[in-house]
Design a protein around this motif. Structure first.
Motif, PDB file in Angstrom:
ATOM      1  N   LYS A  53      15.872  -4.771  -1.042  1.00 13.02           N
ATOM      2  CA  LYS A  53      16.374  -3.941   0.061  1.00 13.02           C
ATOM      3  C   LYS A  53      17.815  -4.290   0.386  1.00 13.02           C
ATOM      4  O   LYS A  53      18.657  -3.410   0.606  1.00 13.02           O
ATOM      5  CB  LYS A  53      15.485  -4.126   1.296  1.00 13.02           C
ATOM      6  CG  LYS A  53      14.100  -3.511   1.147  1.00 13.02           C
ATOM      7  CD  LYS A  53      13.213  -3.843   2.340  1.00 13.02           C
ATOM      8  CE  LYS A  53      11.807  -3.314   2.121  1.00 13.02           C
ATOM      9  NZ  LYS A  53      10.877  -3.696   3.205  1.00 13.02           N
ATOM     10  N   GLY A  92      14.815   2.630  -1.316  1.00 13.91           N
ATOM     11  CA  GLY A  92      15.344   3.974  -1.437  1.00 13.91           C
ATOM     12  C   GLY A  92      15.719   4.329  -2.867  1.00 13.91           C
ATOM     13  O   GLY A  92      16.073   3.460  -3.656  1.00 13.91           O
ATOM     14  N   ASP A 135       4.256  -0.278  -3.070  1.00 21.65           N
ATOM     15  CA  ASP A 135       5.589   0.278  -2.826  1.00 21.65           C
ATOM     16  C   ASP A 135       6.328  -0.538  -1.762  1.00 21.65           C
ATOM     17  O   ASP A 135       5.812  -0.793  -0.677  1.00 21.65           O
ATOM     18  CB  ASP A 135       5.449   1.731  -2.367  1.00 21.65           C
ATOM     19  CG  ASP A 135       6.797   2.375  -2.097  1.00 21.65           C
ATOM     20  OD1 ASP A 135       7.790   1.968  -2.727  1.00 21.65           O
ATOM     21  OD2 ASP A 135       6.849   3.278  -1.240  1.00 21.65           O
ATOM     22  N   GLN A 136       7.535  -0.934  -2.101  1.00 20.10           N
ATOM     23  CA  GLN A 136       8.290  -1.830  -1.221  1.00 20.10           C
ATOM     24  C   GLN A 136       9.296  -1.092  -0.332  1.00 20.10           C
ATOM     25  O   GLN A 136      10.093  -1.713   0.349  1.00 20.10           O
ATOM     26  CB  GLN A 136       9.025  -2.871  -2.085  1.00 20.10           C
ATOM     27  CG  GLN A 136       8.062  -3.750  -2.880  1.00 20.10           C
ATOM     28  CD  GLN A 136       8.772  -4.509  -3.982  1.00 20.10           C
ATOM     29  OE1 GLN A 136       9.530  -3.943  -4.751  1.00 20.10           O
ATOM     30  NE2 GLN A 136       8.534  -5.801  -4.068  1.00 20.10           N
ATOM     31  N   GLY A 137       9.270   0.218  -0.380  1.00 28.90           N
ATOM     32  CA  GLY A 137      10.144   0.992   0.484  1.00 28.90           C
ATOM     33  C   GLY A 137      11.602   0.949   0.086  1.00 28.90           C
ATOM     34  O   GLY A 137      12.487   0.996   0.941  1.00 28.90           O
ATOM     35  N   ASP A 188       9.204  -5.964  -9.077  1.00 22.79           N
ATOM     36  CA  ASP A 188       8.719  -6.095  -7.702  1.00 22.79           C
ATOM     37  C   ASP A 188       8.561  -7.553  -7.295  1.00 22.79           C
ATOM     38  O   ASP A 188       8.406  -7.875  -6.123  1.00 22.79           O
ATOM     39  CB  ASP A 188       7.393  -5.356  -7.520  1.00 22.79           C
ATOM     40  CG  ASP A 188       6.315  -5.820  -8.491  1.00 22.79           C
ATOM     41  OD1 ASP A 188       6.637  -6.588  -9.427  1.00 22.79           O
ATOM     42  OD2 ASP A 188       5.149  -5.415  -8.335  1.00 22.79           O
TER      43      ASP A 188
END
Length: 653
Positions: free
Chosen positions: A215, A241, A237-239, A199
């Motif tokens: 991302k 997928g 949480d960094q989103g 992260d």
């Protein structure tokens, strides 16, 4: 002939793994064989290891107690390069040969910047690998699938690599300081199914999030089926997928006996990348068997690594020395991992760590040693370093003054081994010999089993003088090939076009009277004023002795139908490049090297571009000076430095 800087006692030399191995070779093969007496000296043993390659590599397999089926054939098409096949009938698993222990003894030490010391026992490591391997299989990963990592040098990265190797997946990694484009230039070529990423990371006192880069990376890798996020900095949480957190991924699985997929010797283990400073990075594929045997040989025989020793190499996961470090587990060593700046909060941090965990073999870069020297640090006066018996240096040539500094300021009773090879072979062509003395400015020995020679431009072997470093016979850690190179054309062009059937490594080298070698820089960066080849390292070794000069880079500038040497220097704070200093620089080079080494121009700059692993990029500087396009700035740690060399008025005259 100059006296050595250090030499082992007779008793110490006789106790080395290398001496034991040589005695066993002599006993097993009734030396002398083919006029070579392996026990008589390292030189004759090396010669035997090259002439009798089948016997030598078979002995390595046996003495290192490789787990797997050896098969009856050791070498097939042994004179073809490329094309030779080592152990074509063998079946083994790389991870199985590294995870040979369980129990409470430490397998991994880890320290990040300002973080507490973390210790993973052998059982901790085995159990984590077991749970990860189960997860990977549950996710549908199978032999040959690619697993990519965008990770710091931490225990989770090693566990994930071993889990991938245990099922026969192919591992590839970058460090989190790479930009998104640099990552995509690499991973985009190999189409990974799984990405393991942190992260964020810490460097030089700063905490840096990886969220935005991840991302961008995941959006451009359509092959990805899952992303496994390791909470290295504890960010929410960094989103991303298709992502799972580390604990979430491991939760469904409990540790059990690992199932190792035993695959052919030549099954792919790693995909590694060239620096990419002259174009898209080459994807170099290395075999499980070749990497294992070569690393076991280097760790055990050349580094005298023993079970229970602690091995520390300051590296990131974007440099081949990380892969080399991990294999120390196969020798039964404990690995010391560090992630962060080697100068935060000060230049003592790595030596603090070495004392804390009792490092026996410490590896770093020549540039780090040079930086310590320039900072006037004297670790032997501030640290015990009582367990330290060997220091390894690579990344660029270690200049003679670097040798002087280590013995004067770090430790007197230590084997200082400059080593050289590269990502291309995930190992070394030339490296240390723990039975031999250390001579100023020299690499001690050719690697066992490596038919290393120095050739002139016509392909004639040299007994003295400078030329191309070549390897004339196949060796196990040659790449399987390049990714997406089905007919092998790119692979052959990279190493075998200069001298057909012979590996030409691209180093400008010299044999010494002591049986050692000196690397004078990369052949493609070699200067050629007036038709005389000059290694850039020869210039750096002189100019960087001056107190005012922190660092330098030399290039050849095309001018009036010839090439002239231009030297760029980074000066210490408060120093000025006036006529007097330029004169001193030229005098130092003339007297210490030769009149032909003296630059036509000396120009001060604020910074020097370098790769992520710290190597100076002479070619990128040369291309900027000549107005050529730099095709892959993402390969550089500091690409902004290139602008310092563009359209310089001092180069017009």
């Amino acid at each position: 002939m100059s006296a050595p800087l250090w030499k082992p006692s007779a008793a110490r030399a006789a106790r080395t793994n290398l001496a034991t191995f040589m005695r066993r070779a002599a006993a097993r093969h009734d030396a002398p064989i083919s006029s070579y007496a392996p026990i008589s000296s390292y030189e004759t043993f090396h010669a035997w290891s090259v002439v009798e390659r089948e016997k030598f590599w078979s002995l390595v397999w046996d003495e290192m107690e490789v787990i797997g089926k050896k098969g009856g054939t050791i070498l097939e098409d042994g004179d073809k390069m490329p094309g030779a096949k080592f152990f074509p009938e063998a079946r083994l698993n790389f991870a199985e040969n590294l995870l040979t222990q369980t129990g409470a003894a430490p397998a991994l030490y880890f320290r990040a910047e300002d973080g507490p010391l973390t210790i993973w026992s052998w059982s901790d490591l085995y159990e984590t690998v077991s749970r990860l391997a189960q997860a990977f299989r549950a996710w549908g990963l199978k032999p040959g699938d690619r697993v990519a990592a965008f990770m710091p040098n931490c225990p989770e990265t090693i566990a994930a690599m071993l889990a991938a190797a245990s099922i026969g997946a192919v591992w590839s990694s970058c460090s989190p300081d790479f930009g998104a484009k640099g990552v995509l230039d690499r991973f985009g070529q190999i189409e990974p199914k799984l990405l393991i990423a942190c992260d964020g990371y810490r460097y030089n006192g700063k905490t840096l999030s990886s969220g935005d880069k991840l991302k961008e990376i995941t959006a451009e890798l359509p092959s990805l089926e899952r992303v496994l996020i390791v909470p290295f900095i504890g960010e929410a949480d960094q989103g991303i997928g298709k992502s799972l957190g580390w604990e979430e991924a491991l939760a469904p699985f409990t540790a059990k006996r690992l199932e190792f997929a035993r695959l052919p010797f030549s099954h792919p283990l790693y995909i590694m990348f060239s620096s990419g400073t002259t174009g898209a990075p080459k994807c170099i594929v290395h075999s499980a068997g070749g990497t294992l045997l070569q690393h076991l040989k280097e760790h055990t025989l050349h580094c005298d690594l023993r079970p229970g020793d602690t091995l520390f190499y300051f590296t990131t996961c974007g440099w081949m020395m990380w892969n080399w470090l991990v294999s120390g587990l196969g020798a039964g060593a404990t690995l010391a991992l560090y992630d962060g700046s080697p100068f935060y909060p000060d230049g003592k941090v790595l030596f603090d760590y070495a004392d804390e965990v009792g490092v026996n073999v410490l590896g770093t870069s020549a540039k780090f040693i040079d930086a310590l020297k320039n900072a006037h640090l004297r670790p032997k006066e501030t640290h015990r370093l009582s367990d330290l018996r060997m220091i390894l240096s690579t990344g660029s040539p270690l200049v003679p003054e670097g040798f002087d500094y280590v013995y004067d300021a770090v430790k007197e009773d230590v084997a200082l081994c400059s080593i050289s090879g590269g990502t291309d072979i995930v190992s070394c062509f030339v490296l240390g010999n723990p039975m031999a003395p250390v001579h100023r400015g020299e690499i001690q020995a050719k690697g066992l089993g490596m038919a290393v020679e120095v050739w002139d431009e016509d392909g004639t072997p040299l007994e003295q003088g400078k030329g191309e470093l070549v390897c004339t016979k196949p060796f196990p850690s040659m790449p399987i090939g390049f990714w997406n190179d089905p007919d092998g054309a790119k692979y052959r062009a990279a190493y075998f076009e200069r001298f057909p059937g012979v590996w030409c490594h691209g180093d400008f080298a010299e044999l010494t009277a002591h049986g050692g070698l000196i690397i004078h820089g990369r052949s493609d960066a070699t200067l050629n004023p007036g038709g005389v080849r000059i290694g850039t390292a020869e210039i750096y070794a002189q100019v960087e002795q001056l107190e005012e000069v922190v660092e330098s880079v030399a290039i050849g500038q095309e001018k009036d139908g010839d090439v002239r040497i231009v030297l760029f220097v980074v000066l210490r704070e408060g120093a000025a490049l006036d006529d007097a200093l330029i004169a001193r620089i030229k005098t130092k080079i003339r007297e210490g090297a030769s009149p032909r080494h003296v630059p036509a121009k000396v120009i001060a700059v604020a910074d020097i571009p370098r790769t992520k692993s710290g190597k100076i990029t002479e070619l990128a500087v040369r291309d900027v000076v000549h107005g050529r396009e730099i095709r892959n700035k993402e390969a550089l740690a500091n690409p902004e430095a290139l602008e310092l060399y563009r359209n310089l008025p001092d180069l017009a005259g």
